[in-house]
Design an enzyme around this catalytic site. Structure first.
Site, PDB file in Angstrom:
ATOM      1  N   GLU A  94       0.757  -1.150  -0.005  1.00  0.00           N
ATOM      2  CA  GLU A  94      -0.226  -0.117  -0.014  1.00  0.00           C
ATOM      3  C   GLU A  94       1.034   1.373   0.000  1.00  0.00           C
ATOM      4  O   GLU A  94       0.513   2.342  -0.604  1.00  0.00           O
ATOM      5  CB  GLU A  94      -0.876   0.037   1.346  1.00  0.00           C
ATOM      6  CG  GLU A  94      -2.004  -1.119   1.251  1.00  0.00           C
ATOM      7  CD  GLU A  94      -2.965  -1.089   0.074  1.00  0.00           C
ATOM      8  OE1 GLU A  94      -3.189   0.068  -0.351  1.00  0.00           O
ATOM      9  OE2 GLU A  94      -3.240  -2.299  -0.499  1.00  0.00           O
ATOM     10  N   ASP A 117       3.613  -3.953  -5.867  1.00  0.00           N
ATOM     11  CA  ASP A 117       4.136  -5.049  -5.334  1.00  0.00           C
ATOM     12  C   ASP A 117       5.856  -5.275  -5.583  1.00  0.00           C
ATOM     13  O   ASP A 117       6.696  -5.444  -4.454  1.00  0.00           O
ATOM     14  CB  ASP A 117       3.879  -6.418  -6.274  1.00  0.00           C
ATOM     15  CG  ASP A 117       2.584  -6.909  -5.907  1.00  0.00           C
ATOM     16  OD1 ASP A 117       1.979  -6.598  -4.901  1.00  0.00           O
ATOM     17  OD2 ASP A 117       1.789  -7.413  -6.701  1.00  0.00           O
TER      18      ASP A 117
END
Length: 492
Positions: free
Chosen positions: A348, A434
């Site tokens: 995040e 990611d």
């Protein structure tokens, strides 16, 4: 007499004289010629809608076939997902049931939308127009009444779908935690909020368009931008607490680790919450919100539960009570380890680090501006604009919301393309986030965390590539793990 009598004609839909009883009788007469539905614009919209529906139904069928297979795909083993046949079949059953529900929901929803297009929408508008005398506030009253009636006409079907989804489909697979009372409470709160904000914002938009001249699109865009920023604060701080309980994160050890993670990357964390998402569903999530230097992180309590919580709910045997008492003194293993939660939060943070939220806000702003500009060019160009309104069954109506509704329908082909592009951009952002977590040395816990999330949520382990490309803004587990593993090898 009281009530409404509306009857379709052959080839078009027309209003037969209606009567309403209230302090006398109001007679509403719309001739068939005044309320005819049909024309090249409407036909073009219908052709496009049918093509899109058939295409999306075909993609659903492709995905359903993938969910009917009983053999574990070899790709799972390649990306390190250890999944036995029993777990795989449980996931397949959940995904298959969702597809079967869609095979009923989508055709019924499409048929109802067509009926609304040809009949209900125009009929309710002409009925609403009959309730109010012409005057300074006629458009405001008529529009609010029309939208209110449309909402309640749609309510039975949408409520039936929602009830089935929660209390049959999700309940069958162990996800639903909602009670009927909570469902009714949520519905009531949502309706009241929509009446409150709709009653304020729709008249505001009508006033802006009607009062600011030829360049109304600039003022409409500015108004919408202001409202978007306002709701970015109102929704998490005012609306969400009406539905969920937010409290400070209770796990002090995890709190310190998250604060250290935020400090490590100069993330301006001000508050850290856990929310009772488990009172509605056992699905898990985490997110952050807030302006500039006032960021807040929210963790669903389902991320913080013990690994054996599900077993505990089923009850323990009487013979094991003493053993359970002894074990209660020792810390229980969590479903998600701290390192896995930190890896997910690091993902995040990647969205924040790469300014994905700002990027989406800029794109949204440009999109809204272009929409209002084109709306002005198409729907306020004299007789040709009124001809479009007539084709959709609204006769000589001159209403901001009617014109905007029709314009958005005609703009749908472009919207579908833009929606697909946004899906592809969001997928790219997910892979980039990611990659950020991997660069921070959290590849291993991110992989195990994503596996646990997928298993707990029964995520699709056998996605059809076409279906995934078109629908999934967040790539399925199989698509997501390979880039993470490749990036981790490069980091080494």
């Amino acid at each position: 007499r009281s009530g409404i009598w509306l009857k379709p004609s052959v080839g078009c839909f027309s209003s037969i004289p209606c009567t309403l009883g209230r302090c006398g009788v109001v007679n509403v007469a719309c001739s068939m010629a005044d309320w005819a539905v049909g024309g090249p614009y409407l036909i073009a919209y219908m052709v496009f809608s049918v093509v899109v529906f058939v295409m999306e139904f075909y993609l659903d069928v492709r995905q359903y076939r993938k969910n009917c297979t009983k053999e574990v795909p070899p790709e799972l083993k390649y990306v390190g997902v250890e999944c036995n046949e029993e777990e795989f079949l449980k996931t397949q059953d959940y995904q298959k049931d969702k597809r079967l529900f869609g095979f009923v929901k989508d055709p019924l929803g499409f048929a109802w939308a067509v009926f609304n297009l040809f009949y209900t929408g125009p009929a309710l508008w002409h009925f609403s127009s009959s309730l109010f005398e012409k005057g300074d506030y006629f458009e405001y009253k008529c529009t609010l009444c029309w939208l209110f009636l449309q909402g309640w006409v749609d309510k039975p079907l949408s409520s039936a779908f929602s009830l089935y989804s929660s209390f049959v489909l999700e309940e069958k697979h162990g996800f639903n935690k909602m009670t009927l009372g909570l469902w009714i409470s949520d519905l009531a709160k949502s309706e009241l909020l929509s009446y409150f904000f709709g009653g304020l914002l729709i008249p505001l938009l009508i006033w802006v368009v009607n009062s600011t001249g030829e360049r109304f699109y600039l003022y409409a865009w500015g108004t919408c931008q202001t409202l978007i920023f306002a709701f970015m604060w109102i929704y998490p701080n005012v609306i969400q607490p009406m539905f969920n309980k937010f409290e400070e994160l209770k796990d002090e050890e995890l709190r310190k680790k998250i604060c250290n993670l935020a400090a490590e990357h100069n993330f301006p964390l001000t508050k850290l919450f856990q929310v009772d998402g488990s009172k509605r569903s056992s699905h898990s999530n985490a997110y952050f919100f807030g302006f500039w230097k006032f960021k807040r992180i929210v963790l669903f309590d389902t991320l913080l539960k013990d690994k054996d919580d599900e077993d505990t709910k089923k009850g323990a045997d009487e013979d094991k009570k003493e053993e359970d008492k002894k074990e209660s003194t020792t810390p229980k293993e969590k479903l998600y380890s701290h390192s896995e939660i930190l890896a997910v939060l690091c993902h995040e943070l990647g969205h924040w680090k790469f300014n994905h939220t700002t990027m989406m806000l800029v794109i949204s702003s440009a999109h809204i501006f272009i929409l209002f500009y084109l709306f002005g060019q198409v729907m306020y160009s004299g007789e040709s604009s009124q001809a479009i309104v007539r084709q959709f069954g609204y006769a000589e109506t001159k209403s901001v919301m009617v014109s905007l509704t029709i314009f958005m329908m005609m703009f749908e082909p472009t919207e579908k393309i833009l929606q697909l592009l946004m899906t592809l951009l969001t997928r790219r952002n997910e892979f980039q986030a990611d990659g950020f977590a991997v660069s921070c040395g959290r590849a291993r816990p991110l992989v195990t965390g994503l596996k646990t999330l997928s298993k707990a949520n029964k995520g699709d382990l056998n996605p059809d590539p076409w279906y995934s490309w078109y629908h999934h803004s967040h790539p399925p587990l199989v698509e997501r793990l390979k880039p993470i593993m490749d990036a981790a090898k490069k980091e080494k």
